[in-house]
Design a protein around this motif. Structure first.
Motif, PDB file in Angstrom:
ATOM      1  N   PRO A  79       0.800  -1.222   0.000  1.00  0.00           N
ATOM      2  CA  PRO A  79       0.000   0.000   0.000  1.00  0.00           C
ATOM      3  C   PRO A  79       0.834   1.274   0.000  1.00  0.00           C
ATOM      4  O   PRO A  79       1.938   1.326   0.545  1.00  0.00           O
ATOM      5  N   ILE A  80       0.277   2.310  -0.604  1.00  0.00           N
ATOM      6  CA  ILE A  80       0.717   3.675  -0.364  1.00  0.00           C
ATOM      7  C   ILE A  80       0.302   4.004   1.064  1.00  0.00           C
ATOM      8  O   ILE A  80      -0.850   3.800   1.445  1.00  0.00           O
ATOM      9  N   VAL A  81       1.219   4.481   1.885  1.00  0.00           N
ATOM     10  CA  VAL A  81       0.903   4.738   3.290  1.00  0.00           C
ATOM     11  C   VAL A  81       0.828   6.244   3.528  1.00  0.00           C
ATOM     12  O   VAL A  81       1.747   6.988   3.172  1.00  0.00           O
ATOM     13  N   ILE A  82      -0.282   6.681   4.110  1.00  0.00           N
ATOM     14  CA  ILE A  82      -0.520   8.091   4.391  1.00  0.00           C
ATOM     15  C   ILE A  82      -0.774   8.229   5.883  1.00  0.00           C
ATOM     16  O   ILE A  82      -1.677   7.599   6.430  1.00  0.00           O
ATOM     17  N   GLY A  83       0.054   9.034   6.556  1.00  0.00           N
ATOM     18  CA  GLY A  83      -0.078   9.184   7.997  1.00  0.00           C
ATOM     19  C   GLY A  83      -0.249  10.632   8.398  1.00  0.00           C
ATOM     20  O   GLY A  83       0.401  11.528   7.845  1.00  0.00           O
ATOM     21  N   HIS A  84      -1.125  10.854   9.367  1.00  0.00           N
ATOM     22  CA  HIS A  84      -1.376  12.200   9.884  1.00  0.00           C
ATOM     23  C   HIS A  84      -0.813  12.324  11.295  1.00  0.00           C
ATOM     24  O   HIS A  84      -1.058  11.469  12.149  1.00  0.00           O
ATOM     25  N   SER A  85      -0.055  13.386  11.555  1.00  0.00           N
ATOM     26  CA  SER A  85       0.422  13.736  12.892  1.00  0.00           C
ATOM     27  C   SER A  85       1.220  12.577  13.500  1.00  0.00           C
ATOM     28  O   SER A  85       2.221  12.151  12.944  1.00  0.00           O
ATOM     29  N   MET A  86       0.786  12.010  14.625  1.00  0.00           N
ATOM     30  CA  MET A  86       1.472  10.856  15.193  1.00  0.00           C
ATOM     31  C   MET A  86       1.499   9.711  14.188  1.00  0.00           C
ATOM     32  O   MET A  86       2.479   8.957  14.114  1.00  0.00           O
ATOM     33  N   GLY A  87       0.436   9.565  13.409  1.00  0.00           N
ATOM     34  CA  GLY A  87       0.410   8.539  12.366  1.00  0.00           C
ATOM     35  C   GLY A  87       1.496   8.739  11.329  1.00  0.00           C
ATOM     36  O   GLY A  87       1.998   7.779  10.747  1.00  0.00           O
ATOM     37  N   GLY A  88       1.889  10.003  11.106  1.00  0.00           N
ATOM     38  CA  GLY A  88       3.000  10.265  10.207  1.00  0.00           C
ATOM     39  C   GLY A  88       4.315   9.739  10.757  1.00  0.00           C
ATOM     40  O   GLY A  88       5.161   9.237  10.012  1.00  0.00           O
ATOM     41  N   LEU A  89       4.491   9.833  12.065  1.00  0.00           N
ATOM     42  CA  LEU A  89       5.696   9.274  12.686  1.00  0.00           C
ATOM     43  C   LEU A  89       5.679   7.747  12.599  1.00  0.00           C
ATOM     44  O   LEU A  89       6.707   7.117  12.345  1.00  0.00           O
ATOM     45  N   VAL A  90       4.507   7.154  12.808  1.00  0.00           N
ATOM     46  CA  VAL A  90       4.367   5.701  12.668  1.00  0.00           C
ATOM     47  C   VAL A  90       4.730   5.281  11.245  1.00  0.00           C
ATOM     48  O   VAL A  90       5.445   4.288  11.027  1.00  0.00           O
ATOM     49  N   VAL A  91       4.266   6.038  10.249  1.00  0.00           N
ATOM     50  CA  VAL A  91       4.592   5.737   8.855  1.00  0.00           C
ATOM     51  C   VAL A  91       6.097   5.829   8.624  1.00  0.00           C
ATOM     52  O   VAL A  91       6.689   4.966   7.959  1.00  0.00           O
ATOM     53  N   GLN A  92       6.740   6.850   9.172  1.00  0.00           N
ATOM     54  CA  GLN A  92       8.198   6.972   9.014  1.00  0.00           C
ATOM     55  C   GLN A  92       8.909   5.734   9.549  1.00  0.00           C
ATOM     56  O   GLN A  92       9.826   5.196   8.913  1.00  0.00           O
ATOM     57  N   LYS A  93       8.496   5.267  10.726  1.00  0.00           N
ATOM     58  CA  LYS A  93       9.143   4.094  11.315  1.00  0.00           C
ATOM     59  C   LYS A  93       8.794   2.826  10.532  1.00  0.00           C
ATOM     60  O   LYS A  93       9.637   1.928  10.376  1.00  0.00           O
TER      61      LYS A  93
END
Length: 270
Positions: free
Chosen positions: A90-104
């Protein structure tokens, strides 16, 4: 690793125009519900198969009783579990804390593209925490005394101050606030510096978006995230932190769709 019972809200396109589904990852205090208001339907209309996860302890996913002790690595495991169940990486799209989760997540998993929306920067939330201490010293004292992040959004007025534009009516904010919840205090501690991502390990093409009116993650912090990944941030004027829920959400969605049309890569490792 035990398989978690996770809520995933899915939206299928009438005509599929992308080989890769989209996986949406919410931020603190939210759940998959925040993507269903506008984003999931709109991305499906653009030809994407869309899946929105509620991380453990959020929405209708299991794990609420252990939420306080849930770590960022647990959230990464949740994203990986759902990604493995999809038809393609999947293309992963994360918002705020979810963006940090996506980075990891992207440190150890292949994805054709990633989008960080008002994301926690790879250097953590210390600057954000200091701003909150200055603005709301008693609330931050309560956060640390109770090991709970809920005090920061414990009223519609506080939620509006942190997450939404000034012109958004409180009555509209309240509809979203009623669905908000507590967040992991352990994650907050890790975001201060104990569990930060390593940008040098991420090779996925990234779109990094920020809001010009965001009081939680400043445009300067968003630009710092972009520099860490060797790219340029896009700062959208008059957009606040909860950019997928506010009146300007379609501007955000259009920027994402336009970028994805020309910036995804092959991902054979799945």
């Amino acid at each position: 690793m035990r398989k978690m019972n996770l809520e995933v809200l899915s939206q299928q396109p009438l005509q599929e125009l992308s080989n890769n589904p989209v996986l949406l990852v919410h931020g603190a205090w939210h759940g998959a519900w925040c993507w269903k208001v506008h984003f999931a339907d709109y991305l499906a209309q653009q030809g994407f198969q869309v899946h929105a996860i509620s991380l453990r302890g959020h929405g209708n996913s299991e794990g609420r009783r252990r939420l306080r002790w849930t770590g960022l690595a647990d959230y990464v495991d949740d994203v990986a579990q759902v990604a493995r169940q999809l038809s393609a990486p999947p293309i992963v799209i994360g918002h705020s804390m979810g963006g940090l989760v996506v980075q990891k997540y992207l440190q150890t998993h292949c994805a054709p593209a990633g989008v960080l929306m008002a994301s926690i920067p790879p250097m953590g939330v210390l600057l954000t925490a200091l701003r909150l201490v200055r603005r709301h010293p008693w609330l931050m004292a309560k956060v640390n005394a109770t090991w709970s992040l809920y005090p920061l959004i414990s009223s519609p007025e506080l939620a509006k101050e942190l997450l939404f534009p000034n012109e958004m009516p409180v009555a509209q904010v309240e509809l979203f606030w009623q669905q908000m919840q507590d967040e992991s205090y352990r994650c907050f501690a890790e975001m201060l510096g104990l569990g930060l991502p390593k940008p040098e390990k991420v090779n996925t093409p990234l779109l990094i978006l920020g809001g010009g009116a965001d009081t939680l993650i400043s445009p300067d912090q968003v630009k710092a995230t972009a520099r860490a990944y060797g790219t340029q941030a896009i700062i959208l004027p008059n957009i606040a932190h909860d950019m997928m829920l506010e009146p300007g959400w379609q501007t955000v969605a259009d920027a994402i769709v336009s970028w994805l049309r020309t910036n995804s890569s092959d991902c054979s490792e799945f």
